[in-house]
Design a protein around this motif. Structure first.
Motif, PDB file in Angstrom:
ATOM      1  N   ALA A 190       0.807  -1.064  -0.031  1.00 42.51           N
ATOM      2  CA  ALA A 190      -0.030  -0.080  -0.100  1.00 42.51           C
ATOM      3  C   ALA A 190       0.895   1.514  -0.089  1.00 42.51           C
ATOM      4  O   ALA A 190       0.485   2.285  -0.639  1.00 42.51           O
ATOM      5  N   LEU A 203       3.044   0.668  -3.946  1.00 45.62           N
ATOM      6  CA  LEU A 203       2.565   0.676  -5.204  1.00 45.62           C
ATOM      7  C   LEU A 203       0.991   1.297  -5.132  1.00 45.62           C
ATOM      8  O   LEU A 203       0.654   2.044  -6.163  1.00 45.62           O
ATOM      9  N   TYR A 204       0.263   0.983  -4.182  1.00 41.80           N
ATOM     10  CA  TYR A 204      -0.909   1.613  -4.299  1.00 41.80           C
ATOM     11  C   TYR A 204      -0.967   2.954  -3.376  1.00 41.80           C
ATOM     12  O   TYR A 204      -1.794   3.014  -2.203  1.00 41.80           O
ATOM     13  N   LEU A 264      -4.101   5.685  -6.261  1.00 46.62           N
ATOM     14  CA  LEU A 264      -5.606   5.198  -6.135  1.00 46.62           C
ATOM     15  C   LEU A 264      -6.693   6.401  -6.417  1.00 46.62           C
ATOM     16  O   LEU A 264      -7.577   6.193  -6.852  1.00 46.62           O
ATOM     17  N   TYR A 271      -6.886   6.436  -9.928  1.00 51.57           N
ATOM     18  CA  TYR A 271      -7.590   5.014 -10.462  1.00 51.57           C
ATOM     19  C   TYR A 271      -9.187   4.981 -10.082  1.00 51.57           C
ATOM     20  O   TYR A 271      -9.957   4.872 -11.139  1.00 51.57           O
ATOM     21  N   HIS A 272      -9.363   5.937  -8.948  1.00 52.64           N
ATOM     22  CA  HIS A 272     -10.925   5.867  -8.615  1.00 52.64           C
ATOM     23  C   HIS A 272     -11.434   7.113  -9.329  1.00 52.64           C
ATOM     24  O   HIS A 272     -12.660   7.024  -9.807  1.00 52.64           O
ATOM     25  N   ASN A 273     -10.891   7.949  -9.600  1.00 52.63           N
ATOM     26  CA  ASN A 273     -11.292   9.204 -10.347  1.00 52.63           C
ATOM     27  C   ASN A 273     -10.645   9.593 -11.654  1.00 52.63           C
ATOM     28  O   ASN A 273      -9.746  10.560 -11.648  1.00 52.63           O
ATOM     29  N   ASP A 277      -4.771  -5.307 -20.714  1.00 54.05           N
ATOM     30  CA  ASP A 277      -4.794  -3.714 -20.418  1.00 54.05           C
ATOM     31  C   ASP A 277      -5.422  -3.174 -21.953  1.00 54.05           C
ATOM     32  O   ASP A 277      -4.704  -3.627 -22.815  1.00 54.05           O
ATOM     33  N   LYS A 306     -10.037   0.237 -20.441  1.00 52.76           N
ATOM     34  CA  LYS A 306     -10.099  -0.893 -19.436  1.00 52.76           C
ATOM     35  C   LYS A 306      -8.798  -1.294 -18.789  1.00 52.76           C
ATOM     36  O   LYS A 306      -7.981  -1.888 -19.732  1.00 52.76           O
ATOM     37  N   GLY A 307      -8.459  -1.017 -17.699  1.00 53.60           N
ATOM     38  CA  GLY A 307      -7.057  -1.821 -17.127  1.00 53.60           C
ATOM     39  C   GLY A 307      -6.873  -1.656 -15.519  1.00 53.60           C
ATOM     40  O   GLY A 307      -7.996  -1.413 -14.813  1.00 53.60           O
ATOM     41  N   CYS A 308      -6.017  -1.971 -15.268  1.00 53.04           N
ATOM     42  CA  CYS A 308      -5.613  -2.285 -13.796  1.00 53.04           C
ATOM     43  C   CYS A 308      -5.388  -0.818 -12.999  1.00 53.04           C
ATOM     44  O   CYS A 308      -5.664   0.207 -13.896  1.00 53.04           O
ATOM     45  N   SER A 309      -5.170  -0.848 -11.781  1.00 56.47           N
ATOM     46  CA  SER A 309      -5.034   0.574 -11.116  1.00 56.47           C
ATOM     47  C   SER A 309      -3.873   1.305 -11.898  1.00 56.47           C
ATOM     48  O   SER A 309      -3.929   2.420 -11.934  1.00 56.47           O
ATOM     49  N   ILE A 310      -2.509   0.550 -11.976  1.00 57.07           N
ATOM     50  CA  ILE A 310      -1.419   1.285 -12.455  1.00 57.07           C
ATOM     51  C   ILE A 310      -1.651   1.798 -13.598  1.00 57.07           C
ATOM     52  O   ILE A 310      -1.364   2.978 -14.284  1.00 57.07           O
ATOM     53  N   ARG A 337       4.721  -5.127 -13.698  1.00 55.50           N
ATOM     54  CA  ARG A 337       3.789  -4.076 -13.809  1.00 55.50           C
ATOM     55  C   ARG A 337       3.985  -2.830 -14.557  1.00 55.50           C
ATOM     56  O   ARG A 337       3.269  -1.915 -14.708  1.00 55.50           O
ATOM     57  N   HIS A 397      -9.380  -4.671 -10.631  1.00 52.41           N
ATOM     58  CA  HIS A 397      -8.615  -5.440 -11.743  1.00 52.41           C
ATOM     59  C   HIS A 397      -8.008  -6.509 -11.065  1.00 52.41           C
ATOM     60  O   HIS A 397      -7.294  -6.547 -10.194  1.00 52.41           O
ATOM     61  N   HIS A 434      -5.714  -8.074 -12.013  1.00 54.22           N
ATOM     62  CA  HIS A 434      -3.883  -7.923 -12.078  1.00 54.22           C
ATOM     63  C   HIS A 434      -3.648  -7.263 -10.380  1.00 54.22           C
ATOM     64  O   HIS A 434      -2.609  -7.604 -10.029  1.00 54.22           O
ATOM     65  N   ASP A 435      -4.443  -6.379 -10.150  1.00 53.11           N
ATOM     66  CA  ASP A 435      -4.146  -5.626  -8.695  1.00 53.11           C
ATOM     67  C   ASP A 435      -4.527  -6.811  -7.765  1.00 53.11           C
ATOM     68  O   ASP A 435      -3.674  -7.100  -6.791  1.00 53.11           O
ATOM     69  N   GLN A 470      -1.333  -9.158  -7.511  1.00 53.65           N
ATOM     70  CA  GLN A 470      -0.201  -8.456  -6.769  1.00 53.65           C
ATOM     71  C   GLN A 470      -0.345  -8.423  -5.459  1.00 53.65           C
ATOM     72  O   GLN A 470       0.513  -8.653  -4.611  1.00 53.65           O
ATOM     73  N   VAL A 481      -7.732  -2.144   0.474  1.00 52.48           N
ATOM     74  CA  VAL A 481      -6.797  -1.216   0.111  1.00 52.48           C
ATOM     75  C   VAL A 481      -7.604  -0.547  -1.431  1.00 52.48           C
ATOM     76  O   VAL A 481      -7.392   0.442  -1.691  1.00 52.48           O
ATOM     77  N   VAL A 497     -14.155   1.878  -4.721  1.00 52.41           N
ATOM     78  CA  VAL A 497     -14.502   2.325  -6.144  1.00 52.41           C
ATOM     79  C   VAL A 497     -16.004   1.671  -6.373  1.00 52.41           C
ATOM     80  O   VAL A 497     -16.951   2.107  -7.005  1.00 52.41           O
ATOM     81  N   LYS A 539     -19.185   3.668  -5.275  1.00 53.25           N
ATOM     82  CA  LYS A 539     -19.326   4.822  -5.906  1.00 53.25           C
ATOM     83  C   LYS A 539     -20.878   4.858  -6.630  1.00 53.25           C
ATOM     84  O   LYS A 539     -21.193   3.847  -7.441  1.00 53.25           O
TER      85      LYS A 539
END
Lengths: 162, 412
Positions: free
Chosen positions: A4, A7-8, A13, A16-18, A41, A62-66, A125, B344, B346-347, B350, B405, B409, B412
């Motif tokens: 956390a 990476l996060y 975040l 990612y969320h907005n 991705d 469409k993809g992961c958080s990163i 990643r 996702h 992937h997350d 991880q 973590v 989302v 929302k």
């Protein structure tokens, strides 16, 4: 969880969320698709470019958080910049992600991108973070070389970590 | 029943710690771990009797040939094949399927013919047929999956028809975990005069499978998913069908006699094993069969059903988590694909890795199915004989952590 912190972190975040600049442009100068076949991705990047300046940018994907956060930060970093400046930012970002030595901190106006530096510690990643940037590079290179007619789609681009 | 504590001691890798936590290996559908007996069989060959096979007259070559061919006998016994010559060693299941595509299908599939397959095929049992169909002007026709993710037999009866030349189907989906009604489908296909290929890469490591009951003409699988080394697969085919097929790869060992202007080919099974094969790993694969047979495949299957039932119950208690495929453990194997809303895969992978838990995330080489499910990928946990309920508990805890973590989302 150590992850956390690394990476996060909060900035990632938040993006990612907005995610910023989501959606698509009506009449883009160029539209480029990027695909990362290993993890799925996908993104489409729309650029409105006039007089060598990135007037507007939109991202659908469409993809992961990163991947999502990286695309969102990129869109903010390049919007309103000249093509030349966009090139510089791309190079700085790729250097931060890929150079063997730890690169000096990003300039103040690109400080947010620092949040993605931690991704370096997770080799699989890195390509998630790079996909939007390599897609952007393909888009502006296409325009520069004059190969792309106004509003034309460039075929899906398979990202590599070069 | 299995003595899991004892089994775990046979797998040296399970002593490993990841980030200070015990390794929880739930990526068995990608590749399984290997017991000490398999590792020993390989090192013993290299340390004690390494030699090329089938040609030498010296002691080492004789010993190596005998060990290599005894693995073939073990395979015959394990899958209930009638004759050892029906067992062809390949590099993996993919190569076994390509052998059929290049040798059998390019002799038999004509323009307008139909190749019937399920939408849940792994790319390895999909892309070779797509390429063949395009080359031959044949047509790929897809079976339907029902709500549980199992091939629908009613619609299959309409889809499989006089134009069907080949039915090719996985026995267990590597995404949904569902067990397909292969015997019934094979009966329909055979009534239409079609040939049946079954992809056993996911099923054979986990279920008792008998070639005399399956109804297939060809069966493909890979050893690295069943406690054996990488680099060895098998194509089983009915002797009469294999006899009629031209060679796939050509060169050394697959010949009988060679002249300047002609060649005659070796008999089965060596006709399809060109060049020096992967001797060490074929011998290691024999040790994997010995290990599985000592456990008993019925016991393996029962234990995995128990784990799967436990995991499904635990996962269903997590909010916003969706499991794909049937929840009936009599209709599925021990692999579970799932997604958590707003996260996702992937997350997820991880964050679980931080806790020492290995799961697979992504499209699992099944992109057409991912498009059908309208997802970019899934997370997949797949079990084997050394996994425990405690490990499933660890995964469930880590999933809840991931939700903390990353998950808000979803609200929302």
């Amino acid at each position: 969880m150590s992850l956390a912190n690394d990476l996060y972190r909060e900035t990632i975040l938040d993006h990612y969320h907005n995610p910023r600049n989501q959606g698509q442009l009506e009449n883009p100068t160029v539209e480029v698709e990027g695909v990362n076949p290993l993890c799925g991705d996908e993104l489409t990047l729309y650029l409105d470019i006039d007089n060598d300046k990135v007037n507007n940018v939109a991202i659908k994907g469409k993809g992961c958080s990163i991947n999502t956060a990286s695309a969102s930060m990129m869109s903010e970093a390049i919007k309103g910049e000249s093509i030349e400046e966009a090139h510089k930012i791309i190079n700085l970002f790729k250097e931060m992600m890929l150079s063997k030595e730890d690169m000096a901190a990003m300039p103040d106006d690109l400080e947010e991108l620092e949040a993605l530096r931690g991704v370096r510690n997770y080799p699989v990643r890195i390509k998630c973070a790079l996909l939007p940037w390599n897609t952007l590079l393909e888009g502006i290179n296409g325009i520069k070389s004059g190969n792309i007619a106004h509003g034309k789609t460039i075929k899906p681009h398979t990202v590599t970590t070069e | 029943m299995l003595d899991v504590d004892k089994i775990r001691k046979d797998f040296p890798i399970l002593k490993r710690k990841i980030n200070g936590k015990p390794l929880v290996y739930f990526d068995n559908a990608a590749t399984s771990q290997k017991p000490q007996s398999v590792i020993n069989a390989i090192t013993h060959y290299y340390e004690y009797y390494n030699a090329n096979i089938h040609r030498g007259v010296h002691t080492l070559s004789e010993e190596a040939t005998e060990a290599y061919e005894s693995s073939r006998s073990k395979v015959r016994n394990f899958i209930g094949a009638k004759e050892t010559k029906e067992i062809i060693f390949t590099r993996n299941a993919t190569e076994a399927i390509n052998l059929v595509a290049y040798s059998w299908a390019r002799q038999h599939v004509l323009p307008g013919d139909e190749i019937v397959l399920s939408p849940a095929e792994h790319h390895s049992n999909f892309v070779p047929w797509q390429i063949l169909a395009q080359e031959r002007g044949a047509k790929l026709v897809f079976l339907d999956l029902d709500a549980e993710g199992i091939v629908d037999l009613n619609s299959a009866a309409k889809i499989i028809g006089p134009k069907t030349k080949l039915l090719t189907i996985t026995q267990m989906s590597n995404v949904l975990g569902t067990i397909m009604p292969v015997a019934q489908l094979a009966e329909m296909a055979h009534k239409q005069g079609a040939i049946v290929l079954v992809d056993g890469a996911q099923s054979l490591p986990h279920l008792p499978v008998d070639m005399q009951k399956l109804g297939a003409d060809f069966f493909a699988f890979s050893f690295h998913k069943m406690l054996g080394p990488t680099g060895v697969g098998v194509l089983w085919g009915k002797a009469s069908t294999l006899e009629s097929m031209p060679p796939f790869l050509s060169g050394g060992d697959m010949i009988s006699s060679v002249w300047r202007d002609k060649v005659t080919f070796n008999s089965l099974p060596w006709r399809f094993e060109a060049g020096t094969p992967n001797i060490a790993d074929v011998i290691g694969s024999g040790a994997a069969i010995t290990y599985l047979q000592a456990l008993g495949m019925e016991n393996v299957h029962k234990y995995e059903q128990e784990l799967t039932e436990y995991a499904l119950a635990k996962l269903s208690q997590i909010d916003n988590l969706a499991v794909y495929g049937t929840h009936d453990v009599n209709k599925r194997g021990g692999l579970i694909s799932f997604n958590m809303a707003g996260i996702h895969p992937h997350d997820l992978g991880q964050i679980l890795s931080e806790s020492g838990i290995c799961i697979r995330v992504g499209h699992h080489c099944c992109q057409p199915l991912m498009r059908d499910l309208n997802v970019s990928g899934t997370a997949r946990a797949s079990f084997y004989v050394y996994n425990t309920k405690e490990e499933i508990d660890s995964m469930v805890e880590a999933l809840k952590e991931a939700q903390k973590v990353l998950g808000h989302v979803a609200c929302k």
